[in-house]
Write an enzyme that holds these catalytic residues in place. Structure first.
Site, short mmCIF file in Angstrom:
data_model
loop_
_atom_site.label_atom_id
_atom_site.label_comp_id
_atom_site.label_asym_id
_atom_site.label_seq_id
_atom_site.Cartn_x
_atom_site.Cartn_y
_atom_site.Cartn_z
N CYS A 128 -11.33 2.19 11.20
CA CYS A 128 -9.92 1.93 11.50
C CYS A 128 -9.37 3.02 12.41
O CYS A 128 -10.07 3.96 12.77
CB CYS A 128 -9.09 1.85 10.22
SG CYS A 128 -8.92 3.45 9.39
N ASP A 181 -0.03 4.54 54.42
CA ASP A 181 -0.59 5.16 55.61
C ASP A 181 -0.88 4.04 56.61
O ASP A 181 -1.16 2.91 56.21
CB ASP A 181 -1.88 5.91 55.22
CG ASP A 181 -2.65 6.38 56.44
OD1 ASP A 181 -2.06 7.11 57.24
OD2 ASP A 181 -3.82 5.99 56.57
N CYS A 214 -9.63 6.58 11.25
CA CYS A 214 -10.96 7.19 11.49
C CYS A 214 -11.00 7.81 12.88
O CYS A 214 -11.51 8.92 13.07
CB CYS A 214 -12.06 6.13 11.40
SG CYS A 214 -12.20 5.35 9.79
N ASP A 233 -6.25 6.04 52.91
CA ASP A 233 -7.71 5.87 52.96
C ASP A 233 -8.43 7.10 53.50
O ASP A 233 -9.65 7.15 53.49
CB ASP A 233 -8.07 4.66 53.82
CG ASP A 233 -7.91 4.96 55.31
OD1 ASP A 233 -6.93 5.65 55.66
OD2 ASP A 233 -8.73 4.49 56.11
N ASP A 268 -4.80 11.92 53.65
CA ASP A 268 -3.87 11.33 52.68
C ASP A 268 -4.01 11.94 51.29
O ASP A 268 -3.22 11.64 50.39
CB ASP A 268 -4.10 9.81 52.56
CG ASP A 268 -3.90 9.09 53.89
OD1 ASP A 268 -2.92 9.41 54.58
OD2 ASP A 268 -4.72 8.22 54.21
#
Length: 806
Positions: free
Chosen positions: A85, A497, A88, A695, A699
């Site tokens: 559970c 960008d 635990c 990308d 950036d």
């Protein structure tokens, strides 16, 4: 380890006296340590704890990282077994975090894993395993793949054993229910129910008593504790009433037995656990699908063309592999011979097969269509894109959303509180319940323990996260952690960008205008000269002309730095370059050529002139083209009320042309990497939740600053490392899909938590007997068991709905 024992913490980038001084001053501010020292030569910090060494280590690492330096740590994900559970999971997490050298540990009950960051010089994986075992659970620390396989085998065996116990208990539950409800007064009825319930409680329900005993030995409690105490109490009480009915009546105890409650509660809980495990298995189906994408065997082509079947684990970098029609690609590589179309939808989310010819990259897990080809293995095993995707999805599914931290705190104290409420209910019934107070108090005591469900609370968030992250992976959206998935729905400003995000990221020829009558020889000269050029724009020209041009040998080439290239062929000189080069060579630009060039420049195109010694033969317009889906994606984001910004290092004219075409709200041109991060911060200070999409390496600082960071999958590795989400196909339309996925996931989490809390808030008082003074209703423990089982299953089932929600 005693508090005064020195703790050695290895440092990574503290490489000067200045750095050491900064760290030294920072450590002086930590209240958890009594003394500290920096050893620059040994690259380590030596600290002494005031009270708790584990807290001293964690505080020290946090402070060093806040100062911008690093500590040598290892991050590993370990499968955890024997958890029943959410309590635990909380106990296991606390155990791991209490080990000296553990920087941070997170345990996920839904996928039974522990993500642990630790300092290997202070604690080992074996020591972590021993600590977890001492707490009554287990940590699988074998090789990652071996551990997964072991866990898979353990889970399968446990599921089959659970299935047998549930079926056995349910078979006995049927006659027990009928006798207990309708024929309790038949001769020897109590003895028959005793016989039926005994195997149900102590054979089929043995796991609950074993688990409760383990927890008791470590002064802890979990769901097993609740089930064992409740069913054990009902069973023992019923045995006493059966064996000593007259004595029980003399001391004022009603002679009703609860064998059916004890047995059927076990049966219902086992059934609930069985359904829960089945549903939990479905939440990780995305991982199973991804793992199933890689073939087990490959065809290796040896020197001389000899072909041999081999298992995928034997494939090495440099091996040449044959792929036949309909087969899956085994590893990452590049085509060396042949051609085909490949379905990459399972990785990129794009449905259209991609053409692959010699030199094209191919990726593990993708499906070859009709052609046949050979490719050279370049990345194998854990280095393939598919392996990285699987690892990222696993890490994300195991991560915790911010809301889970509150749930964990509740789960950690839930069981002790429930036991307290049950005891209070029993005492209240004994005191104020009259003649039947004890028997009704025992019913209330048992029912409160049975109905309370920490599992529903523990499963509410992680199951939704697991399904959400998996669905994202199927759509080509890789999500690194639960926090970004939870936060994406709040985004109200997106910064894009330009190059590689809005645009394709590589220049292409948009038009070629011939000012002399078209001559195939001129085109071949143009192609051949550009083929020899080192300028990046030359690649765009050769790519455009390669199918309709022939390469001419014998051209003498000379690069003219910053202006273009010169080629001499058959006693004539040709130049390819900018306007400045043409003027330097006194080449006249005709009025027609001037007008066409100006039109292209106004449209933010780059123009390259192709000239002979006297005149301009042709002009080539080149641009980084806008992706086909960018305009629609931006419009859809704006319809959602999200403001779209564009940042670019390009000039004002180019940026303005893109913005006008796409109707972007605002833009900044001539922007440096630091300016991008500053702009993100500026929007955040205004109260915006900012997503940054990029990308490139330039950036990365802005991605790190943003609330939600998204990298394009065809961009740089650094951008993808920094970003919390990656769009594999680099399609901007996927951003809106990610936001919708975030909204649906958070909605499912809120629904799950609402029902889990409401279930317990309403169920526990009813179980305690709050309705009895009003209408005489006292909930039977048997139905409490059914309700408890249903609560966990309903939460997991609600999470699974995400699979079919767009």
């Amino acid at each position: 380890m005693k508090a005064e024992t020195p703790i050695y913490i290895p440092l990574e980038n503290v490489d000067s006296e200045h750095c050491a001084l900064i760290v030294d001053k920072g450590l002086a501010e930590i209240k958890e340590i009594s003394s500290h020292k920096i050893e620059l030569n040994n690259r380590r910090a030596i600290v002494t704890a005031k009270k708790y060494p584990e807290e001293a280590v964690q505080a020290t690492v946090k402070q060093i990282r806040d100062l911008g330096y690093e500590v040598t740590t290892v991050k590993q994900t370990f499968p955890v077994t024997n958890m029943s559970c959410a309590s635990c999971a909380a106990n296991t997490e606390a155990t791991l975090n209490n080990q000296i050298g553990v920087v941070k540990a997170e345990v996920n009950y839904a996928n039974t894993s522990a993500k642990v960051e630790y300092i290997p010089s202070l604690v080992t994986a074996q020591q972590l395993k021993e600590a977890v075992q001492a707490a009554g659970y287990d940590l699988l620390i074998n090789d990652n793949n071996e551990a997964k396989e072991t866990l898979s085998n353990i889970k399968e065996k446990q599921y089959q054993a659970l299935r047998k116990r549930a079926v056995g208990a349910l078979i006995l539950a049927a006659p027990l229910f009928v006798i207990g409800m309708f024929f309790m007064d038949i001769p020897y009825g109590n003895y028959i129910m005793w016989i039926l319930s005994t195997p149900m409680v102590f054979i089929y329900g043995r796991q609950f008593f074993v688990g409760a005993w383990k927890q008791a030995k470590h002064r802890s409690a979990n769901m097993d504790t609740l089930v064992a105490i409740s069913t054990g109490t009902a069973y023992i009480y019923s045995v006493l009433v059966t064996l000593f009915p007259d004595f029980m009546l003399r001391i004022g105890i009603h002679s009703h037995v609860y064998f059916e409650a004890a047995g059927i509660v076990i049966a219902f809980i086992l059934l609930g656990k069985l359904l829960e495990e089945k549903a939990k298995g479905n939440t990780s189906s995305a991982i199973k699908k991804l793992m199933g994408l890689q073939p087990k065997h490959v065809t290796v082509v040896h020197e001389g063309g000899h072909q041999m079947q081999s298992v995928i684990s034997d494939v090495k970098v440099g091996d040449v592999l044959l792929v036949k029609p309909g087969e899956r690609i085994a590893v990452d590589g590049s085509v060396v011979s042949g051609s085909s179309y490949i379905d990459e939808s399972m990785i990129s989310g794009e449905p259209i097969p991609i053409s692959k010819t010699e030199g094209s990259a191919v990726f593990a897990g993708t499906i070859n269509q009709k052609g046949s080809f050979q490719f050279k293995a370049e990345k194998v095993g854990s280095d393939t894109i598919l392996a990285h995707i699987i690892k990222m999805v696993e890490d994300a599914q195991g991560s915790k959303a911010p809301v889970q931290k509150l749930v964990d705190k509740i789960a950690a104290v839930f069981v002790p509180i429930v036991i307290g409420i049950a005891i209070f209910s029993l005492l209240l019934w004994i005191i104020s319940g009259g003649q039947n107070g004890l028997s009704q108090g025992i019913v209330a005591f048992v029912t409160v323990l049975v109905i309370a469900c920490p599992c529903a609370l523990g499963l509410a968030t992680p199951t939704a996260i697991m399904v959400g992250v998996g669905k994202g992976a199927e759509k080509g959206i890789l999500i690194k952690d639960a926090e970004s998935l939870e936060l994406a729905k709040k985004v109200d400003a997106i910064i894009l960008d330009k190059t590689g995000t809005i645009t394709e990221g590589k220049p292409k020829v948009t038009a070629i205008k011939w000012f002399e009558e078209f001559n195939e020889q001129y085109q071949n000269i143009l192609y051949s000269v550009e083929k020899s050029s080192e300028h990046p724009l030359a690649d765009a020209v050769t790519a455009h002309l390669k199918d309709n041009s022939a390469f001419l040998n014998g051209i003498v080439i000379e690069n003219i730095s910053g202006q273009g290239i010169e080629g001499k062929f058959e006693q004539r000189t040709y130049i390819i370059g900018n306007e400045l080069l043409a003027k330097d060579r006194n080449i006249e630009i005709s009025a027609v050529a001037r007008k066409w060039v100006d039109q292209q420049l106004y449209a933010a195109q780059t123009v390259v002139l192709f000239c002979d010694e006297k005149s301009v033969l042709a002009a080539i317009a080149i641009a980084d083209q806008i992706k086909p889906t960018s305009k629609q994606a931006i419009q859809q984001l704006q319809k959602e009320g999200i403001k779209v910004y564009m940042l670019t290092g390009d000039n004002e004219q180019t940026a303005n042309a893109v913005v006008n075409e796409l109707d972007i709200d605002e833009y900044r041109a001539n922007v440096l990497p630091a300016d991008k991060a500053a702009f993100v911060k500026q929007l955040q200070e205004k109260g915006n939740v900012v997503a940054m999409v990029g990308d490139g390496i330039n950036d990365s600082t802005a991605l790190a600053q943003a609330d939600v960071s998204i990298a394009m999958g065809k961009g740089s590795d650094i951008a993808m490392d920094v970003a919390k989400m990656t769009i594999i196909s680099s399609d901007l339309a996927k951003i809106l899909e990610a936001i919708h996925l975030s909204k649906n996931t958070v909605k499912a989490i809120k629904q799950n938590l609402f029902w889990a809390f409401i279930y317990n808030v309403i169920g526990i008082p009813i179980a305690a007997g709050i309705l009895f003074p009003i209408n005489g209703f006292l909930l039977d423990p048997m139905w409490a068991g059914a309700a408890m089982a249903l609560s966990s299953v309903s939460v997991v089932s609600n999470s699974l709905r995400l699979k079919w929600t767009d």
